[in-house]
Scaffold this motif. Structure first.
Motif, PDB file in Angstrom:
ATOM      1  N   MET A 150       0.809  -1.209   0.000  1.00  0.00           N
ATOM      2  CA  MET A 150       0.000   0.000   0.000  1.00  0.00           C
ATOM      3  C   MET A 150       0.851   1.271   0.000  1.00  0.00           C
ATOM      4  SD  MET A 150      -2.959  -1.415  -0.043  1.00  0.00           S
ATOM      5  CE  MET A 150      -2.519  -3.071  -0.572  1.00  0.00           C
ATOM      6  N   LYS A 151       2.061   1.169  -0.499  1.00  0.00           N
ATOM      7  CA  LYS A 151       2.928   2.325  -0.723  1.00  0.00           C
ATOM      8  C   LYS A 151       4.046   1.886  -1.656  1.00  0.00           C
ATOM      9  CE  LYS A 151       5.935   1.583   3.301  1.00  0.00           C
ATOM     10  NZ  LYS A 151       6.519   2.197   4.513  1.00  0.00           N
ATOM     11  N   GLU A 152       4.711   2.839  -2.269  1.00  0.00           N
ATOM     12  CA  GLU A 152       5.765   2.493  -3.212  1.00  0.00           C
ATOM     13  C   GLU A 152       6.972   1.925  -2.468  1.00  0.00           C
ATOM     14  OE1 GLU A 152       8.203   4.284  -7.051  1.00  0.00           O
ATOM     15  OE2 GLU A 152       6.902   5.593  -5.868  1.00  0.00           O
ATOM     16  N   PRO A 153       7.500   0.786  -2.915  1.00  0.00           N
ATOM     17  CA  PRO A 153       8.677   0.206  -2.252  1.00  0.00           C
ATOM     18  C   PRO A 153       9.866   1.158  -2.331  1.00  0.00           C
ATOM     19  CG  PRO A 153       7.645  -1.383  -3.726  1.00  0.00           C
ATOM     20  CD  PRO A 153       7.002  -0.064  -3.999  1.00  0.00           C
ATOM     21  N   SER A 154      10.686   1.130  -1.291  1.00  0.00           N
ATOM     22  CA  SER A 154      11.825   2.050  -1.227  1.00  0.00           C
ATOM     23  C   SER A 154      13.100   1.451  -1.813  1.00  0.00           C
ATOM     24  CB  SER A 154      12.079   2.460   0.225  1.00  0.00           C
ATOM     25  OG  SER A 154      12.328   1.311   1.036  1.00  0.00           O
ATOM     26  N   ARG A 197       8.791  -2.471  -9.833  1.00  0.00           N
ATOM     27  CA  ARG A 197       7.516  -2.124  -9.219  1.00  0.00           C
ATOM     28  C   ARG A 197       6.535  -1.649 -10.283  1.00  0.00           C
ATOM     29  NH1 ARG A 197      10.364   1.821  -6.563  1.00  0.00           N
ATOM     30  NH2 ARG A 197      11.801   0.091  -6.249  1.00  0.00           N
ATOM     31  N   ARG A 198       5.250  -1.898 -10.049  1.00  0.00           N
ATOM     32  CA  ARG A 198       4.202  -1.501 -10.976  1.00  0.00           C
ATOM     33  C   ARG A 198       3.026  -0.961 -10.162  1.00  0.00           C
ATOM     34  NH1 ARG A 198       2.530  -3.396 -16.151  1.00  0.00           N
ATOM     35  NH2 ARG A 198       0.699  -2.178 -16.786  1.00  0.00           N
ATOM     36  N   ARG A 199       2.637   0.264 -10.456  1.00  0.00           N
ATOM     37  CA  ARG A 199       1.500   0.843  -9.741  1.00  0.00           C
ATOM     38  C   ARG A 199       0.213   0.218 -10.282  1.00  0.00           C
ATOM     39  NH1 ARG A 199       1.554   6.910  -7.722  1.00  0.00           N
ATOM     40  NH2 ARG A 199      -0.408   7.024  -6.581  1.00  0.00           N
ATOM     41  N   LEU A 200      -0.581  -0.367  -9.398  1.00  0.00           N
ATOM     42  CA  LEU A 200      -1.783  -1.076  -9.811  1.00  0.00           C
ATOM     43  C   LEU A 200      -3.017  -0.178  -9.817  1.00  0.00           C
ATOM     44  CD1 LEU A 200      -1.295  -4.405  -7.811  1.00  0.00           C
ATOM     45  CD2 LEU A 200      -0.782  -3.997 -10.220  1.00  0.00           C
ATOM     46  N   LEU A 201      -3.229   0.531  -8.746  1.00  0.00           N
ATOM     47  CA  LEU A 201      -4.402   1.392  -8.608  1.00  0.00           C
ATOM     48  C   LEU A 201      -4.228   2.271  -7.381  1.00  0.00           C
ATOM     49  CD1 LEU A 201      -7.431  -0.540  -7.058  1.00  0.00           C
ATOM     50  CD2 LEU A 201      -5.105  -1.391  -6.967  1.00  0.00           C
ATOM     51  N   ASN A 202      -5.160   3.189  -7.206  1.00  0.00           N
ATOM     52  CA  ASN A 202      -5.225   4.010  -6.003  1.00  0.00           C
ATOM     53  C   ASN A 202      -6.523   3.664  -5.276  1.00  0.00           C
ATOM     54  OD1 ASN A 202      -2.848   5.525  -6.570  1.00  0.00           O
ATOM     55  ND2 ASN A 202      -4.013   6.750  -8.028  1.00  0.00           N
ATOM     56  N   ILE A 203      -6.458   3.565  -3.967  1.00  0.00           N
ATOM     57  CA  ILE A 203      -7.657   3.290  -3.185  1.00  0.00           C
ATOM     58  C   ILE A 203      -7.848   4.385  -2.148  1.00  0.00           C
ATOM     59  CG2 ILE A 203      -7.437   0.806  -3.517  1.00  0.00           C
ATOM     60  CD1 ILE A 203      -6.359   0.579  -0.691  1.00  0.00           C
ATOM     61  N   GLN A 214      -1.816   0.020   9.871  1.00  0.00           N
ATOM     62  CA  GLN A 214      -2.676   0.234   8.719  1.00  0.00           C
ATOM     63  C   GLN A 214      -2.093   1.387   7.921  1.00  0.00           C
ATOM     64  OE1 GLN A 214      -6.564   2.155   9.638  1.00  0.00           O
ATOM     65  NE2 GLN A 214      -5.887   2.163  11.775  1.00  0.00           N
ATOM     66  N   VAL A 215      -2.643   1.661   6.757  1.00  0.00           N
ATOM     67  CA  VAL A 215      -2.120   2.769   5.971  1.00  0.00           C
ATOM     68  C   VAL A 215      -2.384   4.084   6.709  1.00  0.00           C
ATOM     69  CG1 VAL A 215      -2.358   1.575   3.778  1.00  0.00           C
ATOM     70  CG2 VAL A 215      -4.274   2.898   4.639  1.00  0.00           C
ATOM     71  N   GLU A 267      -5.633   9.500  -1.117  1.00  0.00           N
ATOM     72  CA  GLU A 267      -5.361   8.357  -1.977  1.00  0.00           C
ATOM     73  C   GLU A 267      -4.237   7.483  -1.410  1.00  0.00           C
ATOM     74  OE1 GLU A 267      -6.623   9.319  -6.568  1.00  0.00           O
ATOM     75  OE2 GLU A 267      -4.527   9.572  -5.964  1.00  0.00           O
ATOM     76  N   VAL A 268      -4.414   6.191  -1.545  1.00  0.00           N
ATOM     77  CA  VAL A 268      -3.402   5.218  -1.132  1.00  0.00           C
ATOM     78  C   VAL A 268      -2.965   4.443  -2.379  1.00  0.00           C
ATOM     79  CG1 VAL A 268      -2.887   3.221   0.305  1.00  0.00           C
ATOM     80  CG2 VAL A 268      -4.474   4.991   1.133  1.00  0.00           C
ATOM     81  N   PRO A 269      -1.711   4.578  -2.811  1.00  0.00           N
ATOM     82  CA  PRO A 269      -1.265   3.841  -3.998  1.00  0.00           C
ATOM     83  C   PRO A 269      -1.009   2.374  -3.677  1.00  0.00           C
ATOM     84  CG  PRO A 269       0.559   5.066  -3.068  1.00  0.00           C
ATOM     85  CD  PRO A 269      -0.657   5.425  -2.242  1.00  0.00           C
ATOM     86  N   VAL A 270      -1.362   1.514  -4.604  1.00  0.00           N
ATOM     87  CA  VAL A 270      -1.137   0.078  -4.444  1.00  0.00           C
ATOM     88  C   VAL A 270      -0.122  -0.357  -5.494  1.00  0.00           C
ATOM     89  CG1 VAL A 270      -2.177  -2.219  -4.405  1.00  0.00           C
ATOM     90  CG2 VAL A 270      -3.488  -0.233  -3.605  1.00  0.00           C
ATOM     91  N   PHE A 271       0.986  -0.952  -5.048  1.00  0.00           N
ATOM     92  CA  PHE A 271       2.079  -1.342  -5.938  1.00  0.00           C
ATOM     93  C   PHE A 271       2.293  -2.850  -5.927  1.00  0.00           C
ATOM     94  CE2 PHE A 271       3.083   3.112  -5.516  1.00  0.00           C
ATOM     95  CZ  PHE A 271       3.732   3.450  -6.698  1.00  0.00           C
TER      96      PHE A 271
END
Length: 301
Positions: free
Chosen positions: A144-148, A154-160, A197-198, A260-264
């Motif tokens: 639920m966040k971009e890997p560091s 990495r591939r951004r899937l969607l935003n929730i 949690q996020v 928004e929470v990015p999902v990667f």
């Protein structure tokens, strides 16, 4: 340096015990001990401190274990690529994601992946802790966040977003809030803000709790929150991806939501060509596209 001795050293260091390493390697304890002594003699150093409770790596042993661990990961990746053919996807794939996303979105869709690749073995590890992909705690992660880490694909899937939901039955009985202050007489179902949690979800919970809501039900994962909402216990804070599979959910207070929470999707560079990883990646992307189409058709995007 003798590769066989390094293999035995790695097993001992990993197990912390000559006996346990011997069981793994199908060797006697004395045979393992002889190989370790021979390796120490060839290197001219001590690799383990020997204690009654087991073995502890010396500083020199830590250096060697770091090297053998890197070798083991590379050999495992090479072995996986060799085993995978162009036509056949099989073997174990370790996938990690959060409890909520894994339980409520990913797991129900895996039947489609197994239908296509019946010999695939998925080890689904659901926890809020971020597992170390370069150290191969898992092969693939949905986070639920971009890997560091820089060495990950990495591939951004969607935003929730986290939003408020109830059932129509509950709203017919208890009334529909028109503003955030109207939540006070309702029961709020959510995770505690200080639970893993996020951050965006935690901030929304903090904002709602500041309204001095008198009755709450706190659950330590979204599965429990969802079950509470579907049982008409109250109004719940839930991720919006749940609406695709739960038509009974009715959004409450459309102006109230988290950021928004990015999902990667992420996996190590060394697994780029692994067929199991590619099959799982393509499956997830197809399911995300289907989810987006459904959201668009339902007007809930």
């Amino acid at each position: 340096m003798d590769w066989d001795k390094l293999r035995i050293f790695h097993a001992v260091a990993d197990a912390g015990s000559l006996t346990h390493a011997g069981d793994t390697l199908h060797l006697s304890q004395s045979a393992v001990s002889r190989q370790i002594r021979a390796l120490e003699e060839s290197l001219g150093t001590t690799l383990f401190h020997r204690h009654a409770r087991g073995l502890i790596l010396t500083e020199q042993g830590e250096l060697l274990f770091e090297a053998t661990s890197s070798m083991a990961r590379k050999l495992e990746g090479a072995s996986a690529r060799i085993r995978d053919s162009e036509e056949h996807v099989f073997g174990e794939l370790k996938v990690t994601t959060t409890v909520g996303f894994g339980t409520l979105w990913l797991a129900p869709r895996l039947v489609k992946l197994y239908e296509k690749y019946p010999d695939l073995k998925i080890d689904l590890m659901l926890e809020e802790r971020v597992l170390d992909l370069p150290m191969r705690e898992a092969d693939v992660a949905i986070r639920m966040k971009e890997p560091s880490q820089s060495d990950l694909i990495r591939r951004r899937l969607l935003n929730i977003r986290m939003r408020l939901y109830a059932t129509q039955e509950y709203l017919d009985h208890a009334g529909t809030p028109q503003g955030i202050a109207d939540l006070i007489p309702h029961r709020l179902i959510c995770q505690k803000a200080n639970q893993p949690q996020v951050a965006a979800g935690a901030r929304l919970v903090q904002e709602l709790m500041s309204q001095n809501i008198t009755s709450t039900l706190t659950v330590n994962n979204y599965l429990g929150v969802l079950q509470g909402v579907l049982a008409n216990v109250g109004i719940g804070v839930l991720p919006d991806y749940l609406t695709a599979d739960n038509p009974r959910l009715v959004r409450v207070l459309p102006d109230v939501e988290s950021g928004e929470v990015p999902v990667f999707l992420a996996y190590p560079e060394e697994l780029r060509q692994t067929r199991r990883v590619a099959a799982f990646r393509d499956f997830v992307l197809e399911e995300i596209q289907a989810y987006r189409r459904q959201q668009s058709e339902n007007g809930t995007a």
